[in-house]
Structure formats: structure tokens, C-alpha cells
Write an enzyme that holds these catalytic residues in place. Sequence first.
Site, PDB file in Angstrom:
ATOM      1  N   THR A  93       0.874  -1.177   0.000  1.00  0.00           N
ATOM      2  CA  THR A  93       0.000   0.000   0.000  1.00  0.00           C
ATOM      3  C   THR A  93       0.909   1.224   0.000  1.00  0.00           C
ATOM      4  O   THR A  93       1.643   1.442   0.973  1.00  0.00           O
ATOM      5  CB  THR A  93      -0.880   0.036   1.259  1.00  0.00           C
ATOM      6  OG1 THR A  93      -1.638  -1.171   1.317  1.00  0.00           O
ATOM      7  CG2 THR A  93      -1.822   1.222   1.238  1.00  0.00           C
ATOM      8  N   LYS A 168      -7.806   1.696  -3.155  1.00  0.00           N
ATOM      9  CA  LYS A 168      -7.501   1.247  -1.784  1.00  0.00           C
ATOM     10  C   LYS A 168      -7.657   2.400  -0.789  1.00  0.00           C
ATOM     11  O   LYS A 168      -8.275   2.252   0.265  1.00  0.00           O
ATOM     12  CB  LYS A 168      -6.067   0.700  -1.758  1.00  0.00           C
ATOM     13  CG  LYS A 168      -5.453   0.548  -0.390  1.00  0.00           C
ATOM     14  CD  LYS A 168      -5.630  -0.829   0.188  1.00  0.00           C
ATOM     15  CE  LYS A 168      -5.147  -0.878   1.627  1.00  0.00           C
ATOM     16  NZ  LYS A 168      -5.273  -2.155   2.243  1.00  0.00           N
TER      17      LYS A 168
HETATM   18  P1  NAD Z   1       5.989  -6.021   7.203  1.00  0.00           P
HETATM   19  O1  NAD Z   1       6.701  -4.852   7.795  1.00  0.00           O
HETATM   20  O2  NAD Z   1       5.665  -7.195   8.056  1.00  0.00           O
HETATM   21  O3  NAD Z   1       6.817  -6.557   5.910  1.00  0.00           O
HETATM   22  C1  NAD Z   1       7.521  -5.724   5.031  1.00  0.00           C
HETATM   23  C2  NAD Z   1       8.859  -6.421   4.749  1.00  0.00           C
HETATM   24  O4  NAD Z   1       9.586  -5.639   3.778  1.00  0.00           O
HETATM   25  C3  NAD Z   1       9.776  -6.517   5.993  1.00  0.00           C
HETATM   26  O5  NAD Z   1      10.080  -7.875   6.243  1.00  0.00           O
HETATM   27  C4  NAD Z   1      10.998  -5.691   5.615  1.00  0.00           C
HETATM   28  O6  NAD Z   1      12.216  -6.201   6.133  1.00  0.00           O
HETATM   29  C5  NAD Z   1      10.972  -5.785   4.099  1.00  0.00           C
HETATM   30  N1  NAD Z   1      11.758  -4.733   3.451  1.00  0.00           N
HETATM   31  C6  NAD Z   1      11.894  -3.429   3.816  1.00  0.00           C
HETATM   32  N2  NAD Z   1      12.731  -2.796   2.979  1.00  0.00           N
HETATM   33  C7  NAD Z   1      13.147  -3.711   2.072  1.00  0.00           C
HETATM   34  C8  NAD Z   1      14.012  -3.660   0.940  1.00  0.00           C
HETATM   35  N3  NAD Z   1      14.634  -2.520   0.589  1.00  0.00           N
HETATM   36  N4  NAD Z   1      14.221  -4.788   0.235  1.00  0.00           N
HETATM   37  C9  NAD Z   1      13.609  -5.958   0.577  1.00  0.00           C
HETATM   38  N5  NAD Z   1      12.769  -6.068   1.635  1.00  0.00           N
HETATM   39  C10 NAD Z   1      12.535  -4.959   2.365  1.00  0.00           C
HETATM   40  O7  NAD Z   1       4.667  -5.408   6.561  1.00  0.00           O
HETATM   41  P2  NAD Z   1       3.326  -6.220   6.146  1.00  0.00           P
HETATM   42  O8  NAD Z   1       2.371  -6.203   7.284  1.00  0.00           O
HETATM   43  O9  NAD Z   1       3.713  -7.495   5.495  1.00  0.00           O
HETATM   44  O10 NAD Z   1       2.731  -5.205   5.054  1.00  0.00           O
HETATM   45  C11 NAD Z   1       3.295  -5.085   3.747  1.00  0.00           C
HETATM   46  C12 NAD Z   1       2.460  -4.100   2.937  1.00  0.00           C
HETATM   47  O11 NAD Z   1       1.107  -4.554   2.887  1.00  0.00           O
HETATM   48  C13 NAD Z   1       2.413  -2.689   3.524  1.00  0.00           C
HETATM   49  O12 NAD Z   1       2.465  -1.766   2.477  1.00  0.00           O
HETATM   50  C14 NAD Z   1       1.074  -2.638   4.238  1.00  0.00           C
HETATM   51  O13 NAD Z   1       0.529  -1.336   4.327  1.00  0.00           O
HETATM   52  C15 NAD Z   1       0.226  -3.535   3.341  1.00  0.00           C
HETATM   53  N6  NAD Z   1      -0.907  -4.177   4.028  1.00  0.00           N
HETATM   54  C16 NAD Z   1      -0.728  -4.792   5.223  1.00  0.00           C
HETATM   55  C17 NAD Z   1      -1.817  -5.381   5.860  1.00  0.00           C
HETATM   56  C18 NAD Z   1      -1.662  -6.079   7.189  1.00  0.00           C
HETATM   57  O14 NAD Z   1      -2.695  -6.400   7.805  1.00  0.00           O
HETATM   58  N7  NAD Z   1      -0.457  -6.347   7.655  1.00  0.00           N
HETATM   59  C19 NAD Z   1      -3.087  -5.319   5.266  1.00  0.00           C
HETATM   60  C20 NAD Z   1      -3.227  -4.717   4.019  1.00  0.00           C
HETATM   61  C21 NAD Z   1      -2.125  -4.134   3.398  1.00  0.00           C
END
Ligand code: NAD
Length: 299
Positions: A93, A168
Site C-alpha cells: 500500500t 484502496k
Molecule cells: P511487514 O513490515 O511485516 O513486511 C515488510 C517487509 O519488507 C519486511 O520484512 C521488511 O524487512 C521488508 N523490506 C523493507 N525494505 C526492504 C528492501 N529494501 N528490500 C527488501 N525487503 C525490504 O509489513 P506487512 O504487514 O507485510 O505489510 C506489507 C504491505 O502490505 C504494507 O504496504 C502494508 O501497508 C500492506 N498491508 C498490510 C496489511 C496487514 O494487515 N499487515 C493489510 C493490508 C495491506
Amino acid sequence: MASIGFIGLGNMGIPMALNLQNAGHEVRGFDVSDGARGAAREKGLQIAESNADAARNADTVILMLPDGPIVEAVAAEVLGAMEKGALLIDCSTIDVATARKVHEQGDAAGILCLDAPVSGGVVGAEAGSLTFMVGGSDAAFEKGEPLFDIMGNRGVHCGEGGAGQAAKICNNMLLGVSMIGACEAFALAEKLGLSQAALFDVVSTSSGSCWSVNTYCPVPGVGPQSPADNAYKPGFAAALMLKDLGLSQQAADDCDAATPLGRHATDLYAAMVEAGKGGADFSGIIEYIQSNSRKALAS
Ligand code: NAD
């Protein structure tokens, strides 16, 4: 079967990547965090050497990353490593402006691009029941659709590049506003001596009915099971709602759209997060509203 590079192995990324692998695709993932790579390896995913390595020779590269600046940086790393005609799907997102920029860079590199943020959270990612809101060309959508069908129930093609992110943030701005409206109604009812169950019975079958009341009621013991029945354990955390509301306000600023309630909802969720409740479900804002006086939340 396709070869897929999956970048961002966090709460959402690992279960999404596993669903693709379990459906028979060859998945190689990468994450900058040692912990995330270790957790993914333990669950049976193959781990690449770097983001670019995960993208090399992949038919499709999927990103599931925290925010716009990170997506822009990672897209720059992977676009040069991808084969022409391959597909980049960004499921993170992020802000609409960055999503559009990534589409332009993809076009210039001869890579098909989709912005495809999700609704459904970690539970939906694990169950393979996410909804994808998708922006990009028809050709890109056609190539990505079978993967959306594995990771989710539905991919909705919303329009050209950026349309998925736009859908979204409009949806989540409405959700934030409607949840606060539901919480205010239940908080007022309580002070008026009207039982919460009676209000639910009326609203859920009347003109005030909405998802925030009927399906996800913020009051414990009323309506279907929801995070309110589990001490507001998320669900969808207030900090993530604040992120999405912030993106909605950034987009509204950019295109001069009046969103007074969206702005007010952003301020209220910011106050909830500042009060140390960012990890609670977003419906827990009812406790913040109940615990404040009319005067305290007057502006
Ligand atoms: P998260 O923080 O658990 O996972 C993100 C991952 O990206 C982390 O493991 C981090 O180490 C990795 N990362 C950061 N920089 C990086 C880079 N340069 N190269 C490679 N990896 C890198 O977050 P999440 O909860 O999995 O959410 C991911 C996305 O989904 C976000 O944009 C969030 O807004 C969206 N989202 C999350 C949810 C939810 O309920 N968790 C729901 C809908 C949408």
C-alpha cells in the site's frame, strides 16, 4: 508454471509467497531483514542473494513492502534485472504518485506493471482470500490475474496505473470514517441509557447499517464475532489505518479534493496511535472516544 521473485517477506509476504509455491509455482524470495529471510526459509521458501537476484529470470516479480520510498528504491533495483515483457506487481500500500512513477519506469524498461494493493490482512493472506485492487494495462492484468486468483478471491481491475492504490485509499478512508461514526453512535447510546444490543438490532437493519456495524461491530458481545470480542487484538491495526488515512490525505492534497471527514478521521487515529494504541485493532478507537469528554474531542 511460472517463476516468481517475491520481495518483502514480512507478515503479508510470507503467506502470499507460500500460497504461490503451494500452487506449484517456482518462488524465490528476498528481504533485507535476516530475521524475515530466516523465517521464510524455515517455512520452506527458497531465498535469493539479493532483490535483483530474486528478479533475474523471473516471469513475475511481486513486491510486498512497507512504503512508497522503499518500493521506488526496490523497483529501481529490480527493473534492470528483469527480462523485457516480464511483469512487476506491487502489492504494497503506497501513495498514488509513487505508484504512477513506478509504472512510468516499468514502461521505459519494457516491463509490464501492476499496482495491486490488497484488502484482507494477514488472515486473508494466509487463507488465500485477499482482494486485489489493480491498476495497469489490460495486457498486464491478464498476465497477473491467475496469481491474484491463487493469493486471493478476486483481482478487480480498477483502471490504468495508480488506479489500484487510488481505490484502496478511497475505500480505507471511507472505512476509517464509518468506523468512527459507528463508535460515536454506540458511545452516545451508552450515555443515553440505550442498550448496545438494542442499537445494533436497529442500526443493522436500518439506514445506518454499514460494514463497521453489521460485520465488524466495535462493541463486545454485540453482532458477529469481531476484534471487540477479543480485547481489540487486530484484525487491522490502528497504525495501519493511520498509514492509509495519511495516504488518502496526501492524495487529496495533490489533487485538491475536499475530504473534511477524512482529515478529521486521520487526526483521531493519530491521537489513538500517539496514546500508545497503534497495535490495537482500529475498531478499538471506541475506547478512545468513550474515555474522552465531549469538550476534549470538540475540534
Ligand atoms: P511487514 O513490515 O511485516 O513486511 C515488510 C517487509 O519488507 C519486511 O520484512 C521488511 O524487512 C521488508 N523490506 C523493507 N525494505 C526492504 C528492501 N529494501 N528490500 C527488501 N525487503 C525490504 O509489513 P506487512 O504487514 O507485510 O505489510 C506489507 C504491505 O502490505 C504494507 O504496504 C502494508 O501497508 C500492506 N498491508 C498490510 C496489511 C496487514 O494487515 N499487515 C493489510 C493490508 C495491506
